[in-house]
Design an enzyme around this catalytic site. Structure first.
Site, short mmCIF file in Angstrom:
data_model
loop_
_atom_site.label_atom_id
_atom_site.label_comp_id
_atom_site.label_asym_id
_atom_site.label_seq_id
_atom_site.Cartn_x
_atom_site.Cartn_y
_atom_site.Cartn_z
N ASP A 36 5.83 -26.06 28.41
CA ASP A 36 5.39 -27.45 28.59
C ASP A 36 6.57 -28.40 28.82
O ASP A 36 6.80 -29.28 28.00
CB ASP A 36 4.61 -27.85 27.33
CG ASP A 36 3.86 -29.16 27.46
OD1 ASP A 36 3.72 -29.66 28.58
OD2 ASP A 36 3.43 -29.69 26.42
N GLU A 94 5.85 -37.37 31.33
CA GLU A 94 4.43 -36.97 31.27
C GLU A 94 3.87 -37.14 29.87
O GLU A 94 2.73 -37.56 29.68
CB GLU A 94 4.29 -35.52 31.74
CG GLU A 94 2.85 -35.04 31.90
CD GLU A 94 2.29 -34.37 30.65
OE1 GLU A 94 1.07 -34.10 30.62
OE2 GLU A 94 3.05 -34.14 29.69
N GLU A 95 4.68 -36.78 28.87
CA GLU A 95 4.19 -36.77 27.49
C GLU A 95 4.04 -38.18 26.92
O GLU A 95 4.78 -39.10 27.26
CB GLU A 95 5.17 -35.99 26.60
CG GLU A 95 5.39 -34.55 27.04
CD GLU A 95 4.22 -33.64 26.71
OE1 GLU A 95 3.15 -34.13 26.29
OE2 GLU A 95 4.38 -32.42 26.86
N ASP A 105 1.49 -26.41 34.91
CA ASP A 105 1.69 -26.90 33.55
C ASP A 105 1.19 -25.85 32.55
O ASP A 105 0.23 -25.11 32.82
CB ASP A 105 0.94 -28.22 33.33
CG ASP A 105 1.56 -29.07 32.24
OD1 ASP A 105 2.45 -28.59 31.52
OD2 ASP A 105 1.15 -30.25 32.10
N HIS A 144 2.10 -27.91 22.12
CA HIS A 144 2.53 -29.02 21.27
C HIS A 144 2.91 -28.57 19.86
O HIS A 144 2.88 -29.38 18.93
CB HIS A 144 1.49 -30.13 21.23
CG HIS A 144 1.49 -30.97 22.46
ND1 HIS A 144 0.78 -32.16 22.57
CD2 HIS A 144 2.11 -30.81 23.66
CE1 HIS A 144 0.97 -32.68 23.77
NE2 HIS A 144 1.77 -31.87 24.46
#
Length: 389
Positions: free
Chosen positions: A140, A194-195, A241, A340
């Site tokens: 990620d 992105e996060e 992704d 995550h």
């Protein structure tokens, strides 16, 4: 990325499919393996990305320099540029945080002005999540970034050979120009921010993608150009992704790009048939028969009346899709277990799966760019045989 509650409206009209030619088995065998370059400790491509890289931090700067230097040092015919922006975040106390998107472009050499090339965009984000502290984000999306660098290097020589041959043919014939459908290029988009910094919202996520999509929509080419804006010149936006965990299952999310999904699924089948994939297909626990093994891309036969999940996953494609760009989203459903979590690191990558995604992405780009006949063993590695894998 995150799962969204709403379903975005799908376009109702299919975009006209552009020219596309399949690769022969011999050409597929010439695609080089990433090999040592994907070693998580010493690999020249992947290892430097496996570090925390939150936007605005030294880690982010170091990784961006690594990505740019890869093209400058290894692929000098690619044009490297940046799309920069700043934004406050929920954790920045009013400070503007910088976001830097990298764009690496390879267009036919006879193109001498902007707006004349339709491009395949291969996309991943290079930033990492701010929490938990020390988060690496291997799937990620360090590994997807590495896959795209490998793909760019693997098709580079074939592109040169194709375009040189086309120019030579044009110069030796009475035809003074080149067909418009041959004006196809490729871009690698490595996006920042992105996060989410705090929690996923429309304003706390997709910082780089939102800034790029807006700027590219507003950048207008000359009125006589084939394409009106950089955004309009994207023929297909292929977003990678959460790739790198074992046994991924990637649905076909959008009806309008299911044809492209099917092409990639066909490639996966061919690569497995030739013994060029290193990973085994996943077993469906509810259907244990060997004939029901699940490939990465397991929905090639999906019907219009089946469920299409496009719009439920928040990711970098959203600002582009909202502006009419066609998207092929390569993200597993369900998400990998390490998503995550602190153990989304190099040690938890399944390297066979990582290398297979790199091979599949390269093959798809080569087919899109119609490189059959130009993929040779001296373009990055010797012809691979089954017993060498």
């Amino acid at each position: 990325m995150r799962l969204l509650n709403g379903l975005l409206l799908l376009p109702t009209v299919l975009r006209t499919a552009i020219a596309y030619s399949t690769l022969s088995d011999d050409s597929l065998r010439t695609i080089p393996s990433a090999g040592a370059d994907f070693d998580i400790k010493t690999g020249a491509i992947l290892a430097p990305i496996l570090q925390p890289r939150v936007p605005g931090t030294p880690g982010s700067t170091a990784v961006l320099e690594h990505l740019a230097d890869f093209f400058r040092n290894n692929l000098p015919k690619w044009k490297v540029s940046f799309q920069n922006s700043t934004s406050t975040t929920p954790l920045s106390n009013g400070r503007e945080v910088p976001f830097h998107n990298l764009i690496a472009t390879r267009d036919p050499p006879w193109i001498d002005r902007e707006g004349e090339v339709g491009r395949l965009a291969l996309v991943a984000h290079y930033d990492s999540l701010i929490h938990p502290t020390g988060f690496i984000g291997a799937i990620d999306s360090a590994a997807p970034c590495a896959m795209l660098l490998h793909a760019a290097r693997s098709i580079d020589d074939a592109l040169t050979r194709k375009w040189e041959a086309m120019q030579a043919e044009a110069e030796s014939s009475d035809f003074s120009g080149l067909e418009m459908d041959e004006h196809k290029g490729v871009q690698i988009l490595l996006l920042d921010g992105e996060e989410a910094f705090q929690s996923w919202t429309d304003t706390d996520s997709l910082y780089g993608a939102r800034a790029m999509a807006e700027e590219w929509e507003q950048t207008v080419y000359a009125a006589s150009s084939t394409y009106s804006t950089p955004l309009a010149s994207i023929d297909l936006f292929v977003l990678l992704d959460l790739l790198g965990s074992p046994n991924p299952t990637v649905p076909s999310y959008f009806k309008t790009t299911h044809w492209a999904y099917q092409h990639m699924a066909d490639l996966e089948f061919s690569l497995r048939r030739l013994g060029l994939f290193k990973s085994a297909p996943a077993k469906d626990p509810d259907r244990p028969s060997a004939v029901d093994d699940q490939f990465f891309l397991h929905e090639a036969g999906k019907a219009d009346t089946d469920q299409w999940l496009g719009g439920y996953i928040g990711d970098d494609h959203l600002p582009f899709m909202a502006r009419g760009v066609e998207v092929l989203h390569l993200i597993p459903a369900p998400f990998p277990r390490v998503w995550h979590k602190i153990d989304d690191d190099g040690e938890h990558l399944d390297m066979n799966t990582v290398e297979d995604w790199a091979l599949l992405t390269t093959a798809f780009a080569a087919e899109w760019l119609e490189l059959e006949g130009f993929m040779t063993a001296d373009g990055g590695g010797k012809v691979r045989e089954r017993d060498e894998l």
